[in-house]
Design an enzyme around this catalytic site. Structure first.
Site, PDB file in Angstrom:
ATOM      1  N   GLY A  85     -11.379 -50.453 -52.899  1.00  0.00           N
ATOM      2  CA  GLY A  85     -11.884 -50.359 -51.538  1.00  0.00           C
ATOM      3  C   GLY A  85     -12.581 -49.050 -51.269  1.00  0.00           C
ATOM      4  N   ASN A 133     -10.570 -52.335 -41.359  1.00  0.00           N
ATOM      5  CA  ASN A 133     -11.864 -52.680 -41.951  1.00  0.00           C
ATOM      6  C   ASN A 133     -12.010 -54.189 -42.049  1.00  0.00           C
ATOM      7  OD1 ASN A 133     -12.242 -53.805 -44.907  1.00  0.00           O
ATOM      8  ND2 ASN A 133     -10.318 -52.621 -44.920  1.00  0.00           N
ATOM      9  N   ARG A 134     -13.241 -54.623 -41.957  1.00  0.00           N
ATOM     10  CA  ARG A 134     -13.587 -56.020 -42.213  1.00  0.00           C
ATOM     11  C   ARG A 134     -14.895 -56.056 -43.023  1.00  0.00           C
ATOM     12  NH1 ARG A 134     -13.888 -55.824 -36.310  1.00  0.00           N
ATOM     13  NH2 ARG A 134     -16.060 -55.529 -35.602  1.00  0.00           N
ATOM     14  N   PHE A 137     -15.951 -57.851 -48.698  1.00  0.00           N
ATOM     15  CA  PHE A 137     -16.387 -57.815 -50.096  1.00  0.00           C
ATOM     16  C   PHE A 137     -17.882 -57.509 -50.223  1.00  0.00           C
ATOM     17  CE2 PHE A 137     -12.879 -60.838 -51.920  1.00  0.00           C
ATOM     18  CZ  PHE A 137     -11.940 -59.824 -51.767  1.00  0.00           C
ATOM     19  N   SER A 199      -7.295 -60.225 -49.416  1.00  0.00           N
ATOM     20  CA  SER A 199      -8.099 -59.608 -48.364  1.00  0.00           C
ATOM     21  C   SER A 199      -8.183 -60.555 -47.178  1.00  0.00           C
ATOM     22  CB  SER A 199      -9.511 -59.301 -48.870  1.00  0.00           C
ATOM     23  OG  SER A 199     -10.366 -58.954 -47.794  1.00  0.00           O
ATOM     24  N   ASN A 201     -10.533 -60.611 -45.030  1.00  0.00           N
ATOM     25  CA  ASN A 201     -11.905 -60.585 -44.511  1.00  0.00           C
ATOM     26  C   ASN A 201     -12.853 -61.580 -45.155  1.00  0.00           C
ATOM     27  OD1 ASN A 201     -11.242 -58.387 -42.758  1.00  0.00           O
ATOM     28  ND2 ASN A 201     -11.314 -57.034 -44.549  1.00  0.00           N
ATOM     29  N   THR A 202     -12.344 -62.417 -46.057  1.00  0.00           N
ATOM     30  CA  THR A 202     -13.120 -63.515 -46.624  1.00  0.00           C
ATOM     31  C   THR A 202     -12.449 -64.816 -46.218  1.00  0.00           C
ATOM     32  OG1 THR A 202     -13.913 -62.228 -48.527  1.00  0.00           O
ATOM     33  CG2 THR A 202     -13.899 -64.623 -48.760  1.00  0.00           C
ATOM     34  N   LYS A 237      -3.029 -59.146 -56.677  1.00  0.00           N
ATOM     35  CA  LYS A 237      -2.830 -58.342 -55.472  1.00  0.00           C
ATOM     36  C   LYS A 237      -2.478 -59.262 -54.313  1.00  0.00           C
ATOM     37  CE  LYS A 237      -4.759 -54.455 -52.878  1.00  0.00           C
ATOM     38  NZ  LYS A 237      -5.794 -53.409 -52.875  1.00  0.00           N
ATOM     39  N   ASN A 268      -1.990 -55.455 -50.035  1.00  0.00           N
ATOM     40  CA  ASN A 268      -3.284 -55.305 -49.386  1.00  0.00           C
ATOM     41  C   ASN A 268      -3.070 -54.856 -47.940  1.00  0.00           C
ATOM     42  OD1 ASN A 268      -6.147 -55.656 -48.864  1.00  0.00           O
ATOM     43  ND2 ASN A 268      -6.155 -57.185 -50.499  1.00  0.00           N
ATOM     44  N   GLY A 290      -3.029 -47.745 -43.785  1.00  0.00           N
ATOM     45  CA  GLY A 290      -2.567 -46.431 -43.374  1.00  0.00           C
ATOM     46  C   GLY A 290      -1.120 -46.427 -42.939  1.00  0.00           C
TER      47      GLY A 290
END
Length: 386
Positions: A85, A133-134, A137, A199, A201-202, A237, A268, A290
């Site tokens: 990332g 985050n988005r 990929f 992830s 974001n997909t 992952k 993740n 974080g």
């Protein structure tokens, strides 16, 4: 425009200053607060650029014997890696190794180039020491990233450990074909490979973690891995948001011979939003990383280590910003740990800080090395975060 120029100038001056003196106070009190005033994705690109061209300084901390460990049969000087990332395109591998990371994981890399999601797509939650985050990929694609890694290997100047995190294209109909293509291409140049199906974001990606989907995917991936001319460790992952029953199903699946991977990365980013978040960006869509993730990821490490009987090595990632948090993940069952968000917030000095603190904790608690401490939380009480 003026603010951006000033911040960019501060970054350049600070990076040069660190290269000369490694002054942690300068980073903490001046440089990083200036960078926080920039858009998150812009500062990310600048940091990758600085690492790529070696202006982020050299390693100042000499890794002790206690920190040396074996990661998938490869000896590393310390168990602290940079998570996927950060260097998505494999541009800054050598520079990150020089900063002091024991290993570098690049990606996620998709077969075909893709731009990722629309901007803005990265948000810094300063009050919460977190990032959302988005990216989706965003990738240069297999061929370009492969050429960068191949040239680095062929140069003979780099002897460090490189992991390649593999993703799928957003428009791909067959996920297993994307991952198999990545295994075949990067197998000759990577020290380990990662199947990233966690992830957020997909669209539809996390559904591949379900048992009915995972068994088919892993059987194809493991078969491709076993057909390689060299033995390259293959990792999976997973997300931190899984229910205990879902983690149990993953544990059972990866213990099957046809699905037997070589390691796990836990975890993740999370889609959850703790009520303690204070930032104005707290409701943005995407994966949260974080400090708010630290306990959740440690619990997942503890659970997966127990369910697999410690037979599947785990790389622990999620919210690590101190030697104590790294130590707790090792006690929970991690063989090594990774950073991302704390590196974005604190810069290069955080790497050596964590190593120093971890080394001292191992010494104080009577462990000769990381391997001795791994999973020891299971022999007494769970780590305090679990």
């Amino acid at each position: 425009m003026l603010k951006t120029a000033l911040c960019g100038g501060a970054f350049g001056i600070g990076a040069l200053y660190f290269a000369q003196s490694g002054n942690e106070t300068f980073y903490r009190n001046l440089l990083m607060p200036a960078i926080w005033r920039m858009p998150a994705e812009m500062s990310h690109r600048m940091a990758v650029f600085a690492c790529k061209y070696g202006i982020m300084g050299q390693e100042k901390f000499v890794d002790s014997e206690r920190l040396q460990t074996t990661l998938f049969n490869v000896r590393v000087s310390n168990p602290v890696g940079i998570a996927a990332g950060f260097d998505k395109q494999g541009e800054a591998v050598s520079g990150l190794h020089k900063i002091g990371f024991g290993f570098v994981e690049i990606g996620s890399v998709t077969p075909e180039p893709q731009a990722g999601n629309e901007k803005p797509r990265c948000f810094r939650l300063i009050e919460d020491r977190a990032i959302i985050n988005r990216f989706g990929f965003n990738s240069d694609g297999h061929e370009k990233v492969y050429e960068r890694i191949r040239k680095l290997r062929d140069s003979g100047s780099f002897q460090g450990v490189i992991g390649v995190n593999l993703g799928k294209n957003k428009t791909s109909a067959q996920a297993d074909e994307d991952y198999v293509a990545g295994i075949r291409l990067f197998g000759p140049v990577a020290d380990y490979l990662v199947i990233n199906i966690s992830s957020p974001n997909t669209p539809g990606l996390r559904s591949l973690q379900s048992r009915e989907n995972l068994e088919g995917l892993l059987s194809s991936a493991v078969a491709a891995k076993r057909a390689l001319p060299r033995d390259v460790p293959l990792l999976l992952k997973i997300a931190p948001d899984l229910l205990a029953e879902e983690m149990d199903e993953i544990s059972a699946t990866i213990m099957l011979e046809k699905c037997r991977i070589d390691g796990l990365i836990v975890s993740n980013t999370t889609t959850s939003r703790p009520p303690t978040l204070r930032s104005e960006f707290r409701e943005e869509q995407g994966g949260l990383s974080g400090a708010p993730l630290v306990d959740l990821s440690t619990k997942a490490i503890f659970h997966m280590y127990k369910k697999t009987g410690g037979k599947i090595p785990i790389i622990g990632v999620g919210g690590v910003s101190s030697g104590e948090e790294a130590y707790e993940k090792i006690l929970a069952g991690a063989s090594a740990i990774q950073l991302y968000t704390s590196f974005a917030f604190h810069g290069p000095p955080i790497v050596n800080q964590i190593k120093r603190e971890l080394d001292e904790l191992l010494r104080k608690n009577g462990f000769k090395n990381v391997s001795e401490a791994k999973g020891m939380g299971h022999n007494v009480l769970p780590p305090k975060n679990v």
